[in-house]
Design an enzyme around this catalytic site. Structure first.
Site, PDB file in Angstrom:
ATOM      1  N   HIS A  60       0.838  -1.204   0.000  1.00  0.00           N
ATOM      2  CA  HIS A  60       0.000   0.000   0.000  1.00  0.00           C
ATOM      3  C   HIS A  60       0.874   1.255   0.000  1.00  0.00           C
ATOM      4  O   HIS A  60       0.367   2.365   0.187  1.00  0.00           O
ATOM      5  CB  HIS A  60      -0.881   0.040   1.252  1.00  0.00           C
ATOM      6  CG  HIS A  60      -1.867  -1.077   1.361  1.00  0.00           C
ATOM      7  ND1 HIS A  60      -1.615  -2.234   2.056  1.00  0.00           N
ATOM      8  CD2 HIS A  60      -3.121  -1.206   0.851  1.00  0.00           C
ATOM      9  CE1 HIS A  60      -2.670  -3.031   1.984  1.00  0.00           C
ATOM     10  NE2 HIS A  60      -3.588  -2.433   1.263  1.00  0.00           N
ATOM     11  N   TYR A 145     -11.070  -0.855  -9.224  1.00  0.00           N
ATOM     12  CA  TYR A 145     -11.944  -1.852  -8.585  1.00  0.00           C
ATOM     13  C   TYR A 145     -13.260  -1.943  -9.340  1.00  0.00           C
ATOM     14  O   TYR A 145     -13.787  -3.032  -9.584  1.00  0.00           O
ATOM     15  CB  TYR A 145     -12.176  -1.423  -7.133  1.00  0.00           C
ATOM     16  CG  TYR A 145     -13.035  -2.352  -6.316  1.00  0.00           C
ATOM     17  CD1 TYR A 145     -12.463  -3.365  -5.548  1.00  0.00           C
ATOM     18  CD2 TYR A 145     -14.420  -2.208  -6.282  1.00  0.00           C
ATOM     19  CE1 TYR A 145     -13.247  -4.206  -4.780  1.00  0.00           C
ATOM     20  CE2 TYR A 145     -15.212  -3.043  -5.522  1.00  0.00           C
ATOM     21  CZ  TYR A 145     -14.623  -4.044  -4.763  1.00  0.00           C
ATOM     22  OH  TYR A 145     -15.414  -4.877  -4.008  1.00  0.00           O
ATOM     23  N   MET A 184     -14.116 -16.424  -2.878  1.00  0.00           N
ATOM     24  CA  MET A 184     -13.067 -16.016  -1.948  1.00  0.00           C
ATOM     25  C   MET A 184     -13.577 -15.964  -0.515  1.00  0.00           C
ATOM     26  O   MET A 184     -12.871 -16.317   0.428  1.00  0.00           O
ATOM     27  CB  MET A 184     -12.493 -14.660  -2.370  1.00  0.00           C
ATOM     28  CG  MET A 184     -11.666 -14.735  -3.640  1.00  0.00           C
ATOM     29  SD  MET A 184     -10.871 -13.163  -4.044  1.00  0.00           S
ATOM     30  CE  MET A 184      -9.667 -13.038  -2.701  1.00  0.00           C
ATOM     31  N   ARG A 201     -16.300  -8.474   3.425  1.00  0.00           N
ATOM     32  CA  ARG A 201     -17.533  -7.946   4.013  1.00  0.00           C
ATOM     33  C   ARG A 201     -18.665  -7.928   2.995  1.00  0.00           C
ATOM     34  O   ARG A 201     -19.646  -8.630   3.133  1.00  0.00           O
ATOM     35  CB  ARG A 201     -17.278  -6.536   4.572  1.00  0.00           C
ATOM     36  CG  ARG A 201     -18.403  -5.987   5.438  1.00  0.00           C
ATOM     37  CD  ARG A 201     -18.031  -4.622   5.983  1.00  0.00           C
ATOM     38  NE  ARG A 201     -17.860  -3.642   4.928  1.00  0.00           N
ATOM     39  CZ  ARG A 201     -18.845  -2.891   4.443  1.00  0.00           C
ATOM     40  NH1 ARG A 201     -20.066  -2.998   4.916  1.00  0.00           N
ATOM     41  NH2 ARG A 201     -18.610  -2.017   3.479  1.00  0.00           N
ATOM     42  N   LYS A 202     -18.550  -7.090   1.947  1.00  0.00           N
ATOM     43  CA  LYS A 202     -19.594  -6.999   0.927  1.00  0.00           C
ATOM     44  C   LYS A 202     -19.070  -7.210  -0.489  1.00  0.00           C
ATOM     45  O   LYS A 202     -19.709  -7.838  -1.320  1.00  0.00           O
ATOM     46  CB  LYS A 202     -20.280  -5.629   1.001  1.00  0.00           C
ATOM     47  CG  LYS A 202     -21.302  -5.495   2.115  1.00  0.00           C
ATOM     48  CD  LYS A 202     -22.075  -4.191   1.947  1.00  0.00           C
ATOM     49  CE  LYS A 202     -23.200  -4.076   2.979  1.00  0.00           C
ATOM     50  NZ  LYS A 202     -23.959  -2.815   2.790  1.00  0.00           N
TER      51      LYS A 202
END
Length: 245
Positions: A60, A145, A184, A201-202
């Site tokens: 990152h 993304y 995943m 999470r989402k």
């Protein structure tokens, strides 16, 4: 990063099978190594030296914090970016379940911290600004993304082509299926252990609409236009499409 890491891990495994004999190909433990440059034990650097090319390293970090040999040796860099509103919401939830990170009583408290550069990895806009200087380099490929969510088949194809890895249609479909959010998440305990429930999470787009207030939208819109408007990475993010209420 975990999503793209899964894709790249599969692509490297495919590359290994096609170019190496069984005796010299990497084993499963080595394929799972692919560490984050800034996280984990320092012994990983010695282990990384033993990994055959191509080696995959995630990070990152800002470009100025990376070893300059990465640029001098023209290592291929896949730069993954995501719209700032979803980044903020995702990191808000992540921070509140990761004990080493600061937690926040409310979303409003987090938003103030996010916009005032009080994040563990620094300021989102400074990160994009720094990497924008490298956006035209032939060894740097930028993917968002959102575009990967829109068309994962095309995304995987483009990533494989960038790294010079040829895929059959069956191999392509396998990589896409194994890197789906559902797949995943299902395998997360095996691949990420206790972090599995935290990391997955989402896996969607536009979750920001559930938390951003009208004023917060205006603040973010103004900051994005001032910092990233007209830049290559700013344009790549399709802000008007993904971040306007």
């Amino acid at each position: 990063t975990n999503w793209v890491g899964q894709i790249l891990g599969d692509l490297v495994a495919i590359f290994e099978k096609k170019t190496q004999n069984e005796a010299s190909s990497v084993n499963n433990e080595e394929l799972e190594e692919f560490p984050y440059l800034e996280l984990g034990d320092t012994g990983k650097y010695e282990r990384m030296k033993k990994l055959p090319s191509p080696r995959l390293i995630c990070t990152h970090l800002l470009p100025e914090n990376l070893p300059q040999s990465i640029f001098k040796n023209k290592a291929k860099i896949l730069l993954l970016i995501r719209n700032p509103k979803d980044v903020a919401v995702s990191f808000y939830h992540f921070s509140n379940v990761m004990s080493p990170l600061p937690s926040y009583e409310t979303w409003d408290d987090f938003f103030v911290a996010f916009m005032s550069k009080k994040m563990p990895w620094g300021c989102y806009f400074e990160y994009l600004t720094a990497w924008n200087k490298y956006a035209d380099d032939e060894n740097v490929m930028t993917i968002t993304y959102e575009e990967l969510k829109e068309n994962p088949v095309l995304g995987v194809k483009n990533i494989a082509a960038f790294f010079g890895i040829s895929l059959t249609e069956k191999e392509l479909q396998n990589v896409v299926e194994r890197s789906s959010f559902q797949s995943m998440k299902k395998n997360s305990q095996k691949t990420h252990g206790a972090f599995g429930n935290i990391l997955f999470r989402k896996g969607g787009v536009s979750d920001w609409k559930n938390l951003f207030s009208e004023d917060q939208n205006k603040i973010m819109d103004k900051a994005f236009e001032e910092r990233m408007g007209g830049t290559k990475l700013g344009t790549k993010l399709k802000y008007e499409m993904y971040c306007k209420a």
